[in-house]
Design an enzyme around this catalytic site. Structure first.
Site, mmCIF file in Angstrom:
data_model
loop_
_atom_site.group_PDB
_atom_site.id
_atom_site.type_symbol
_atom_site.label_atom_id
_atom_site.label_comp_id
_atom_site.label_asym_id
_atom_site.label_seq_id
_atom_site.Cartn_x
_atom_site.Cartn_y
_atom_site.Cartn_z
ATOM 1 C CG ASN A 96 93.896 67.185 -4.983
ATOM 2 O OD1 ASN A 96 95.094 67.173 -5.267
ATOM 3 N ND2 ASN A 96 93.135 68.254 -5.142
ATOM 4 C CB VAL A 97 94.647 61.483 -1.076
ATOM 5 C CG1 VAL A 97 95.640 60.858 -2.036
ATOM 6 C CG2 VAL A 97 95.365 62.447 -0.123
ATOM 7 C CG ASP A 98 91.000 66.807 -1.010
ATOM 8 O OD1 ASP A 98 89.940 66.665 -1.658
ATOM 9 O OD2 ASP A 98 91.886 67.618 -1.360
ATOM 10 C CG HIS A 115 98.120 60.185 -6.705
ATOM 11 N ND1 HIS A 115 98.740 61.416 -6.794
ATOM 12 C CD2 HIS A 115 98.584 59.477 -7.774
ATOM 13 C CE1 HIS A 115 99.533 61.453 -7.858
ATOM 14 N NE2 HIS A 115 99.444 60.295 -8.478
ATOM 15 N N GLY A 187 95.731 73.666 -10.484
ATOM 16 C CA GLY A 187 96.524 73.533 -9.255
ATOM 17 C C GLY A 187 97.432 72.328 -9.181
ATOM 18 C CB SER A 189 103.914 71.083 -9.320
ATOM 19 O OG SER A 189 103.850 69.730 -8.909
ATOM 20 C CG ASN A 213 99.632 76.662 -10.935
ATOM 21 O OD1 ASN A 213 100.121 77.405 -10.108
ATOM 22 N ND2 ASN A 213 99.823 75.353 -10.921
ATOM 23 N N PRO A 214 98.456 79.922 -10.048
ATOM 24 C CG PRO A 214 98.362 80.219 -7.718
ATOM 25 C CD PRO A 214 98.090 79.224 -8.806
HETATM 26 P P1 OAD Z 1 102.023 70.215 -5.821
HETATM 27 O O1 OAD Z 1 102.094 70.623 -4.391
HETATM 28 O O2 OAD Z 1 103.219 69.620 -6.430
HETATM 29 O O3 OAD Z 1 101.627 71.494 -6.692
HETATM 30 C C1 OAD Z 1 100.593 72.339 -6.287
HETATM 31 C C2 OAD Z 1 100.370 73.361 -7.381
HETATM 32 O O4 OAD Z 1 99.233 74.124 -7.022
HETATM 33 C C3 OAD Z 1 101.528 74.327 -7.599
HETATM 34 O O5 OAD Z 1 101.795 74.398 -9.005
HETATM 35 C C4 OAD Z 1 100.979 75.668 -7.086
HETATM 36 O O6 OAD Z 1 101.489 76.783 -7.823
HETATM 37 C C5 OAD Z 1 99.502 75.487 -7.324
HETATM 38 N N1 OAD Z 1 98.631 76.272 -6.426
HETATM 39 C C6 OAD Z 1 98.865 76.689 -5.169
HETATM 40 N N2 OAD Z 1 97.815 77.349 -4.687
HETATM 41 C C7 OAD Z 1 96.873 77.351 -5.663
HETATM 42 C C8 OAD Z 1 95.551 77.887 -5.764
HETATM 43 N N3 OAD Z 1 94.972 78.523 -4.767
HETATM 44 N N4 OAD Z 1 94.881 77.679 -6.928
HETATM 45 C C9 OAD Z 1 95.455 77.020 -7.957
HETATM 46 N N5 OAD Z 1 96.697 76.513 -7.915
HETATM 47 C C10 OAD Z 1 97.393 76.668 -6.788
HETATM 48 O O7 OAD Z 1 100.746 69.273 -5.927
HETATM 49 P P2 OAD Z 1 100.383 68.187 -7.046
HETATM 50 O O8 OAD Z 1 100.733 68.670 -8.397
HETATM 51 O O9 OAD Z 1 99.006 67.769 -6.768
HETATM 52 O O10 OAD Z 1 101.317 62.418 -4.696
HETATM 53 O O11 OAD Z 1 101.371 67.022 -6.643
HETATM 54 C C11 OAD Z 1 101.284 65.819 -7.315
HETATM 55 C C12 OAD Z 1 101.488 64.680 -6.357
HETATM 56 O O12 OAD Z 1 102.703 64.869 -5.626
HETATM 57 C C13 OAD Z 1 100.441 64.563 -5.265
HETATM 58 O O13 OAD Z 1 99.273 63.893 -5.675
HETATM 59 C C14 OAD Z 1 101.169 63.776 -4.224
HETATM 60 C C15 OAD Z 1 102.493 64.486 -4.239
HETATM 61 O O14 OAD Z 1 103.565 63.716 -3.813
HETATM 62 C C16 OAD Z 1 100.920 61.396 -3.930
HETATM 63 O O15 OAD Z 1 100.421 61.545 -2.836
HETATM 64 C C17 OAD Z 1 101.180 60.060 -4.565
#
Ligand code: OAD
Length: 243
Positions: A96-98, A115, A187, A189, A213-214
């Protein structure tokens, strides 16, 4: 289910949390991909908005999009999952970038941003200038800024598609994931590499891997336990007695 996991955590010397956008979802920060089709990458083109080529083509557009995301972040507050990490001794490796882990009170030396950070800018040229974002600008229509050192454009200090991850962060994450006894995956993917590889690395190095993860995902098979539910609900329960 929770009690044996909590016991394992309380006896572990080293615990790492590997997080993705789902960690901050309940703070109101949108994820990138989700089943309902309203993740950021189903509404916006990452190559236009999060790549060096996109920035070169239309720097104003990219800067405005990040301004919108920065305003979202300013409105957001850490949720109980960030707060549970702050109250624990867990090291956080995050995609996360936040800055919600920092704002929840996790010490900076326990956070690795693979990231980069959206609340910082860096020079898009070669001068190496780096600065915290100007929060005053978020109240204006000015999104694109010039580097105060060399005059090139400033850009968010995040990793874009096609760019390498910061070397120091990669090395530290690699060491932590090799050495950890427990990896808590929250959380993500698990589809973006090389970051997603840390789950297999920890698992292959003998860590017990717990996934929150849900939704099911491709990394489930590398995890010893898959807990279906939200980060803000499950992580505080998991970490409650971990010391
Ligand atoms: P994704 O958006 O790909 O995945 C988010 C995941 O969080 C999914 O598997 C959801 O099922 C899960 N999710 C949603 N709500 C949730 C909750 N309340 N509690 C727990 N899990 C929950 O995000 P990332 O895996 O972080 O890259 O994506 C990876 C990278 O892709 C990011 O860092 C970003 C993006 O492009 C860059 O910015 C370089």
């Amino acid at each position: 289910m929770m009690a044996p996991l909590a016991r394992r955590l309380s006896s572990a010397e080293r615990i790492v949390c590997f997080s993705g956008a789902g960690l901050s979802a309940e703070s109101g920060i949108p994820t990138f991909r989700d089943g309902a089709g309203d993740g950021l990458w189903s509404r916006f083109d990452p190559m236009e908005l999060a790549s060096p080529g996109g920035f070169q083509k239309d720097p104003e557009l990219v800067a405005s999009w990040y301004q919108w995301r920065r305003r979202q972040l300013l409105q957001a507050r850490p949720n109980p999952a960030h707060e549970a990490l702050a109250g624990s001794r867990v090291c956080c490796v995050t995609q996360n970038v936040d800055n919600l882990l920092e704002r929840a009170g996790v010490p900076q030396d326990r956070i690795i941003h693979l990231h980069g950070r959206i609340d910082h800018d860096r020079c898009n040229g070669r001068c190496g200038h780096h600065q915290p974002m100007d929060t005053g600008l978020l109240e204006t229509d000015v999104a694109l800024q010039s580097c105060p050192r060399c005059g090139d454009h400033l850009r968010p200090a995040v990793v874009w598609f096609g760019e390498s991850l910061p070397e120091a962060a990669l090395m530290e994450a690699d060491r932590l994931c090799r050495e950890t006894e427990v990896l808590i995956v929250v959380g993500t993917s698990g589809v973006v590499w090389p970051a997603a590889g840390f789950i297999e690395l920890a698992s292959g190095s003998g860590a017990h891997v717990i996934n929150i993860n849900p939704e099911p995902g491709p990394m489930d098979e590398h995890c010893d336990v898959n807990l279906r539910g939200s980060a803000a609900r499950l992580l505080p329960r998991l970490l409650a007695d971990s010391g």
